[in-house]
Scaffold this active site. Structure first.
Site, PDB file in Angstrom:
ATOM      1  N   TRP A 279      44.684  33.971  87.380  1.00  0.00           N
ATOM      2  CA  TRP A 279      43.318  34.155  87.881  1.00  0.00           C
ATOM      3  C   TRP A 279      42.518  32.861  87.737  1.00  0.00           C
ATOM      4  O   TRP A 279      41.719  32.502  88.596  1.00  0.00           O
ATOM      5  CB  TRP A 279      42.618  35.296  87.139  1.00  0.00           C
ATOM      6  CG  TRP A 279      41.175  35.429  87.555  1.00  0.00           C
ATOM      7  CD1 TRP A 279      40.079  34.963  86.888  1.00  0.00           C
ATOM      8  CD2 TRP A 279      40.674  36.037  88.764  1.00  0.00           C
ATOM      9  NE1 TRP A 279      38.941  35.246  87.588  1.00  0.00           N
ATOM     10  CE2 TRP A 279      39.269  35.902  88.745  1.00  0.00           C
ATOM     11  CE3 TRP A 279      41.277  36.679  89.844  1.00  0.00           C
ATOM     12  CZ2 TRP A 279      38.458  36.384  89.762  1.00  0.00           C
ATOM     13  CZ3 TRP A 279      40.463  37.161  90.863  1.00  0.00           C
ATOM     14  CH2 TRP A 279      39.081  37.013  90.818  1.00  0.00           C
ATOM     15  N   TRP A 307      17.110  40.492  97.274  1.00  0.00           N
ATOM     16  CA  TRP A 307      17.124  40.575  95.820  1.00  0.00           C
ATOM     17  C   TRP A 307      15.724  40.834  95.293  1.00  0.00           C
ATOM     18  O   TRP A 307      14.737  40.461  95.920  1.00  0.00           O
ATOM     19  CB  TRP A 307      17.656  39.281  95.209  1.00  0.00           C
ATOM     20  CG  TRP A 307      19.034  38.910  95.648  1.00  0.00           C
ATOM     21  CD1 TRP A 307      19.384  37.927  96.520  1.00  0.00           C
ATOM     22  CD2 TRP A 307      20.266  39.516  95.221  1.00  0.00           C
ATOM     23  NE1 TRP A 307      20.742  37.871  96.669  1.00  0.00           N
ATOM     24  CE2 TRP A 307      21.317  38.847  95.890  1.00  0.00           C
ATOM     25  CE3 TRP A 307      20.582  40.559  94.356  1.00  0.00           C
ATOM     26  CZ2 TRP A 307      22.647  39.175  95.710  1.00  0.00           C
ATOM     27  CZ3 TRP A 307      21.912  40.890  94.177  1.00  0.00           C
ATOM     28  CH2 TRP A 307      22.924  40.207  94.842  1.00  0.00           C
ATOM     29  N   ASN A 342      35.511  39.685  77.912  1.00  0.00           N
ATOM     30  CA  ASN A 342      35.600  39.724  79.370  1.00  0.00           C
ATOM     31  C   ASN A 342      35.175  41.063  79.960  1.00  0.00           C
ATOM     32  O   ASN A 342      34.488  41.106  80.996  1.00  0.00           O
ATOM     33  CB  ASN A 342      37.029  39.400  79.813  1.00  0.00           C
ATOM     34  CG  ASN A 342      37.124  39.217  81.312  1.00  0.00           C
ATOM     35  OD1 ASN A 342      36.526  38.300  81.860  1.00  0.00           O
ATOM     36  ND2 ASN A 342      37.849  40.083  81.995  1.00  0.00           N
ATOM     37  N   TRP A 360      22.851  37.163  91.892  1.00  0.00           N
ATOM     38  CA  TRP A 360      23.961  36.822  91.001  1.00  0.00           C
ATOM     39  C   TRP A 360      23.930  35.364  90.567  1.00  0.00           C
ATOM     40  O   TRP A 360      24.423  35.002  89.500  1.00  0.00           O
ATOM     41  CB  TRP A 360      25.308  37.132  91.669  1.00  0.00           C
ATOM     42  CG  TRP A 360      25.565  36.392  92.955  1.00  0.00           C
ATOM     43  CD1 TRP A 360      25.253  36.796  94.220  1.00  0.00           C
ATOM     44  CD2 TRP A 360      26.206  35.113  93.108  1.00  0.00           C
ATOM     45  NE1 TRP A 360      25.646  35.859  95.155  1.00  0.00           N
ATOM     46  CE2 TRP A 360      26.242  34.818  94.493  1.00  0.00           C
ATOM     47  CE3 TRP A 360      26.758  34.204  92.217  1.00  0.00           C
ATOM     48  CZ2 TRP A 360      26.791  33.636  94.997  1.00  0.00           C
ATOM     49  CZ3 TRP A 360      27.309  33.026  92.721  1.00  0.00           C
ATOM     50  CH2 TRP A 360      27.323  32.755  94.091  1.00  0.00           C
ATOM     51  N   TRP A 383      31.462  35.676  89.075  1.00  0.00           N
ATOM     52  CA  TRP A 383      30.178  36.262  89.458  1.00  0.00           C
ATOM     53  C   TRP A 383      30.231  36.785  90.892  1.00  0.00           C
ATOM     54  O   TRP A 383      29.698  37.856  91.188  1.00  0.00           O
ATOM     55  CB  TRP A 383      29.047  35.254  89.280  1.00  0.00           C
ATOM     56  CG  TRP A 383      28.489  35.304  87.889  1.00  0.00           C
ATOM     57  CD1 TRP A 383      28.813  34.501  86.836  1.00  0.00           C
ATOM     58  CD2 TRP A 383      27.530  36.244  87.386  1.00  0.00           C
ATOM     59  NE1 TRP A 383      28.128  34.880  85.707  1.00  0.00           N
ATOM     60  CE2 TRP A 383      27.320  35.945  86.015  1.00  0.00           C
ATOM     61  CE3 TRP A 383      26.834  37.304  87.952  1.00  0.00           C
ATOM     62  CZ2 TRP A 383      26.446  36.679  85.224  1.00  0.00           C
ATOM     63  CZ3 TRP A 383      25.948  38.036  87.155  1.00  0.00           C
ATOM     64  CH2 TRP A 383      25.759  37.718  85.822  1.00  0.00           C
TER      65      TRP A 383
END
Length: 475
Positions: A279, A307, A342, A360, A383
């Site tokens: 990852w 937002w 995590n 974000w 994110w």
């Protein structure tokens, strides 16, 4: 040994398995340097937690190098050619980095060194595979993680065996007037003593990285696949800052796994940990092929998402005072240690983006400033994953319920009680949502909602519905 070989340390702050450093040691007397370049970094300059870690890491590296590490501050495009010229260096070596600003800067430095007849040696020491080595059959980069890992990484040439540290280093004689500065002059430590609380949580440097890996292999890898989701259990490696700063290479970790005796660790745990390493590779691939990953959603439709602008709510989230215990525990762990488990990272990120409906990128910026493992590729890709706008991302309508997440992954409340001690005396029945507790229960636990612990800053059900409504408006 008359030739001078400059090695420019960046995010490879180690002596072992450092191909570029080894090459420099073969070329001539070594001049090891580090440059704090906030000029070309621009908005991607390191955050406060990273700067503290770097200060400690440079001090440790200098001790490993017998006090020969030279430190500079300024534009590397000017400093590197000037040093090469002053020292008559036959070569300048460095380990590749993949952030867009670094890629652009490095190309300019290569051109300037070429004009001086000084060789530039650029080698991989940060990734298992270069981004351009893992592609689909049609030559395009992967956009979905599973085939990236299964068809790309696991079918690629295996990572190279780690190299030993140079047996003996011959150092070049340093010039007194070459612009080098003392470590304190880099100004890496915060103005306030915030960083001091992080010190006990980390053993910074190459030796600390080796100890962390050994501890994880012995205590955390067995049971990793399921245990990694429980923040109070030891099934996390905590290797991410060591990998980011290059105190350990991914090759060293990969081959340490390979060296384990067959059957010692269940295959599912080994495979899942390898997928976590992959990852990290995937995130770097995404950044390499999408240079605005940290600022622009990979899925264009999300550019139109509206937002909320609520500075008070953002500050409550940052300070761990949202009134949602698992969220507050995670944000306080971050502030106190420079790290966050995590699973909890996903919970707090989902809460910010979907319950608070906050952009974000504001969360990414806070993590960038407070994480000791702040890495542009990992931070931005993760994110975007939580926000639902990235490659192979969790769907936007997947909204973590922080109460259910806490009940499932911190069932005895050990993690919450550690970082939100004002709730420690609440029984588990009410620990995860204290606003539901009867007044006598709160009183016995010494909790006064709105005073000793905040009321929730948002209604979880209503905010979930509002987030879904905003998402459907994009369709």
């Amino acid at each position: 040994m008359n030739d001078v070989a400059i090695h420019w340390f960046r995010q490879d702050l180690r002596l072992s398995d450092n191909p570029a450093l080894c090459k420099a040691c073969e070329r001539g007397g070594l001049l090891p340097i580090y440059i704090l370049d906030d000029v070309t970094a621009g908005p991607d300059a390191m955050g406060a937690a990273s700067r503290w870690w770097l200060h400690e890491a440079l001090a440790m590296l200098n001790r490993q190098l017998g006090g020969h590490l030279r430190l500079y501050r300024g534009d590397a495009r000017q400093i590197i050619p000037a040093l090469a010229k002053s020292y008559g260096a036959s070569s300048v070596s460095w380990t590749r980095c993949y952030e867009p600003w670094r890629v652009k800067r490095d190309k300019e430095i290569v051109d300037r060194l070429q004009a001086l007849n000084s060789e530039s040696i650029r080698l991989n020491g940060s990734l298992l595979w270069e981004p351009w080595d893992i592609k689909k059959q049609d030559g395009t980069p992967y956009k979905v993680f599973t085939p990236f890992f299964r068809k790309g990484c696991l079918q690629a040439i295996p990572p190279a065996a780690p190299m030993a540290a140079p047996e003996k280093i011959e150092y070049a004689s340093a010039l007194a007037d070459d612009g080098a500065v003392a470590l304190a002059s880099l100004g890496l430590l915060p103005d306030i003593a915030w960083h001091e609380q992080m010190v006990p949580h980390w053993d910074i440097g190459e030796e600390g990285a080796s100890k962390a890996l050994e501890r994880f292999l012995e205590e955390g890898l067995n049971g990793y696949k399921s245990g990694r989701d429980f923040p109070s259990l030891p099934h996390v490696s905590r290797l991410s800052p060591y990998l980011h700063w290059g105190h350990i290479s991914p090759n060293q970790i990969w081959h340490a796994l390979e060296a384990l005796e067959e059957g010692d660790i269940p295959a599912r745990d080994m495979d899942h940990f390898r997928s976590e390493l992959a990852w990290r590779e995937f995130s770097h691939s995404l950044l390499y092929y999408n240079q605005d990953l940290a600022t622009k959603p990979l899925q264009n439709k999300f550019a139109q998402l509206e937002w909320r602008d609520d500075p008070v709510a953002l500050t409550a989230w940052q300070k761990g005072k949202t009134g949602i215990p698992i969220v507050d525990a995670g944000m306080r762990e971050l502030w106190q240690t420079g790290y966050m488990h995590n699973r909890v990272r996903m919970i707090v990120a989902s809460f910010l983006v979907k319950n608070l409906r906050t952009d974000w990128r504001k969360g990414e910026a806070w993590f960038w400033d407070t994480l000791v493992d702040a890495d542009l590729a990992n931070n931005a890709a993760s994110w975007q994953w939580v926000a639902g706008c990235g490659a192979d991302a969790a769907p936007y309508f997947r909204i973590f319920n922080p109460v259910l997440q806490a009940e499932k992954f911190d069932p005895e409340g050990h993690y919450i009680r550690r970082f939100v001690p004002e709730l420690a005396s609440l029984p588990n029945k009410y620990l995860f949502q204290p606003w539901t507790a009867p007044e006598p229960v709160l009183s016995r636990a010494g909790v006064t909602l709105g005073q000793t612990y905040p009321l929730p800053i948002v209604d979880l059900k209503a905010s979930r519905e509002a987030a879904l409504e905003a998402y459907h408006a994009l369709s």
